[in-house]
Design a protein around this motif. Structure first.
Motif, mmCIF file in Angstrom:
data_model
loop_
_atom_site.group_PDB
_atom_site.id
_atom_site.type_symbol
_atom_site.label_atom_id
_atom_site.label_comp_id
_atom_site.label_asym_id
_atom_site.label_seq_id
_atom_site.Cartn_x
_atom_site.Cartn_y
_atom_site.Cartn_z
ATOM 1 N N MET A 1 0.776 -1.124 0.103
ATOM 2 C CA MET A 1 -0.206 -0.130 -0.008
ATOM 3 C C MET A 1 0.822 1.225 0.010
ATOM 4 O O MET A 1 1.858 1.221 0.486
ATOM 5 C CB MET A 1 -0.926 -0.039 1.361
ATOM 6 N N ALA A 2 0.499 2.245 -0.727
ATOM 7 C CA ALA A 2 1.189 3.469 -0.647
ATOM 8 C C ALA A 2 1.073 4.289 0.518
ATOM 9 O O ALA A 2 -0.093 4.179 1.053
ATOM 10 C CB ALA A 2 0.708 4.444 -1.873
ATOM 11 N N ASP A 3 2.166 4.880 0.772
ATOM 12 C CA ASP A 3 2.232 5.653 1.917
ATOM 13 C C ASP A 3 1.871 6.965 1.717
ATOM 14 O O ASP A 3 2.971 7.847 1.692
ATOM 15 C CB ASP A 3 3.746 5.360 2.951
ATOM 16 N N PHE A 4 0.556 7.435 1.846
ATOM 17 C CA PHE A 4 0.186 8.843 1.491
ATOM 18 C C PHE A 4 0.752 9.980 2.385
ATOM 19 O O PHE A 4 0.846 10.940 1.922
ATOM 20 C CB PHE A 4 -1.132 8.759 1.215
ATOM 21 N N ASP A 5 0.825 9.436 3.601
ATOM 22 C CA ASP A 5 1.615 10.718 4.429
ATOM 23 C C ASP A 5 2.860 10.796 4.029
ATOM 24 O O ASP A 5 3.304 11.904 3.993
ATOM 25 C CB ASP A 5 1.321 9.963 5.869
ATOM 26 N N ALA A 6 3.536 9.913 3.554
ATOM 27 C CA ALA A 6 5.100 10.330 3.271
ATOM 28 C C ALA A 6 5.010 10.855 1.946
ATOM 29 O O ALA A 6 5.516 11.609 1.690
ATOM 30 C CB ALA A 6 5.846 8.962 2.852
ATOM 31 N N LEU A 7 4.093 10.618 0.816
ATOM 32 C CA LEU A 7 3.875 11.340 -0.138
ATOM 33 C C LEU A 7 3.637 12.750 -0.026
ATOM 34 O O LEU A 7 4.183 13.582 -0.622
ATOM 35 C CB LEU A 7 2.681 10.668 -1.020
ATOM 36 N N LEU A 8 2.641 13.023 0.817
ATOM 37 C CA LEU A 8 2.315 14.252 1.184
ATOM 38 C C LEU A 8 3.589 15.207 1.588
ATOM 39 O O LEU A 8 3.546 16.323 1.539
ATOM 40 C CB LEU A 8 1.092 14.443 2.123
ATOM 41 N N ARG A 9 4.104 14.444 2.483
ATOM 42 C CA ARG A 9 5.283 15.221 3.225
ATOM 43 C C ARG A 9 6.404 15.437 1.966
ATOM 44 O O ARG A 9 6.978 16.899 1.873
ATOM 45 C CB ARG A 9 6.136 14.087 4.219
ATOM 46 N N HIS A 10 6.640 14.755 1.114
ATOM 47 C CA HIS A 10 7.512 14.955 -0.199
ATOM 48 C C HIS A 10 7.078 16.083 -0.811
ATOM 49 O O HIS A 10 7.715 17.049 -1.502
ATOM 50 C CB HIS A 10 7.588 13.561 -0.900
ATOM 51 N N ASN A 11 5.470 16.032 -1.043
ATOM 52 C CA ASN A 11 4.884 17.078 -1.759
ATOM 53 C C ASN A 11 5.022 18.589 -1.131
ATOM 54 O O ASN A 11 5.413 19.442 -1.740
ATOM 55 C CB ASN A 11 3.451 16.895 -1.938
ATOM 56 N N ARG A 12 5.103 18.662 0.206
ATOM 57 C CA ARG A 12 5.213 19.727 1.079
ATOM 58 C C ARG A 12 6.597 20.363 0.911
ATOM 59 O O ARG A 12 7.086 21.318 0.617
ATOM 60 C CB ARG A 12 4.928 19.415 2.417
ATOM 61 N N ASP A 13 7.523 19.299 0.802
ATOM 62 C CA ASP A 13 9.149 19.477 0.643
ATOM 63 C C ASP A 13 9.260 20.271 -0.571
ATOM 64 O O ASP A 13 9.890 21.462 -0.849
ATOM 65 C CB ASP A 13 10.017 18.374 0.702
ATOM 66 N N PHE A 14 8.681 19.920 -1.680
ATOM 67 C CA PHE A 14 8.647 20.134 -3.068
ATOM 68 C C PHE A 14 8.175 21.499 -3.051
ATOM 69 O O PHE A 14 8.696 22.636 -3.939
ATOM 70 C CB PHE A 14 7.911 19.231 -4.092
ATOM 71 N N ALA A 15 6.944 21.866 -2.395
ATOM 72 C CA ALA A 15 6.353 23.172 -2.830
ATOM 73 C C ALA A 15 7.417 24.074 -1.806
ATOM 74 O O ALA A 15 6.878 25.461 -2.185
ATOM 75 C CB ALA A 15 5.131 22.910 -1.809
ATOM 76 N N ALA B 1 11.171 24.825 -7.654
ATOM 77 C CA ALA B 1 10.869 24.133 -8.828
ATOM 78 C C ALA B 1 9.773 24.537 -9.731
ATOM 79 O O ALA B 1 9.638 24.585 -11.014
ATOM 80 C CB ALA B 1 10.955 22.683 -8.598
ATOM 81 N N ARG B 2 8.659 24.832 -9.033
ATOM 82 C CA ARG B 2 7.463 25.012 -9.622
ATOM 83 C C ARG B 2 7.320 26.177 -10.458
ATOM 84 O O ARG B 2 6.486 26.730 -11.381
ATOM 85 C CB ARG B 2 6.323 24.966 -8.675
ATOM 86 N N ASN B 3 8.391 27.036 -10.179
ATOM 87 C CA ASN B 3 8.456 28.491 -10.891
ATOM 88 C C ASN B 3 9.367 28.347 -12.032
ATOM 89 O O ASN B 3 9.375 29.225 -12.603
ATOM 90 C CB ASN B 3 9.000 29.572 -9.978
ATOM 91 N N ARG B 4 9.951 27.251 -12.192
ATOM 92 C CA ARG B 4 10.672 27.160 -13.350
ATOM 93 C C ARG B 4 10.108 26.343 -14.426
ATOM 94 O O ARG B 4 10.652 25.853 -15.567
ATOM 95 C CB ARG B 4 12.017 26.390 -12.942
ATOM 96 N N VAL B 5 8.796 26.272 -14.507
ATOM 97 C CA VAL B 5 8.015 25.544 -15.646
ATOM 98 C C VAL B 5 7.822 26.658 -16.778
ATOM 99 O O VAL B 5 7.987 27.724 -16.766
ATOM 100 C CB VAL B 5 6.695 25.011 -15.113
#
Length: 186
Positions: free
Chosen positions: A1-15, A19-23
């Motif tokens: 099963m995917a660990d969505f808590d970890a995925l959301l932590r990675h998303n917050r790190d990304f945010a 990077a999102r400004n270099r699109v």
């Protein structure tokens, strides 16, 4: 099963990065002028394989990396946007990538395919055509399908590649070229 808590932590790190400004300013004109069609197999993620970053390419993923009617429709839409909204901008390359040891090869198993088609009311012949047993052969078929599509702008350069999951190497199968003029096809 995917660990969505970890995925959301990675998303917050990304945010928290820029990077999102270099699109790209125009979403259908990626930085590398590249559109990739490849398999959904997690071993064939084009970003690490090709050294791509966010905004570098448009990526379409299908079972086997096959060029389906839906892929052609998406590609036609992007070329339409390009023609209508940015006619003076450079055109992009389309790379079709198939790979070895592809799970889509199981579409060649008559019993497995028939059972799937029957259970879900899919067209068995269409499923058989999705099989990727020899990626060099199927990528040629798909490149030809794109090049012959009347819906795809002739300025799009299309190439075909085979990725070897054992070695990690990509091999050119079909050299990059623009589609021929439909009148020349006959």
């Amino acid at each position: 099963m995917a660990d969505f808590d970890a995925l959301l932590r990675h998303n917050r790190d990304f945010a928290r990065t820029d990077a999102r400004n270099r699109v790209p300013a125009i979403p259908f004109l990626p930085h590398q002028q590249l559109y990739v069609v490849t398999c959904i197999d997690p071993r064939v993620d084009p970003h690490p394989l090709l050294g791509l970053e966010l905004g570098d390419a448009i990526v379409a993923r299908t079972v086997g990396g096959r060029v389906t009617p839906a892929v052609l429709q998406d590609l036609a839409w992007i070329t339409h946007l390009h023609r209508e909204k940015t006619p003076d901008a450079g055109w992009f390359d389309l790379a079709v990538v198939h790979h070895t040891d592809c799970g889509a090869g199981l579409f060649a198993d008559d019993e497995l395919r028939r059972g799937f088609a029957s259970r879900h009311s899919y067209d068995e012949a269409a499923l058989r055509d999705l099989a990727v047993v020899d990626p060099g052969e199927t990528v040629r078929t798909d490149v030809d399908r794109v090049r012959r599509s009347a819906s795809i702008d002739l300025r799009v350069r299309v190439s075909g590649w085979s990725y070897d999951v054992a070695t990690g190497l990509l091999t050119e199968v079909v050299r990059p070229a623009a589609s021929p003029d439909p009148a020349a096809i006959g």
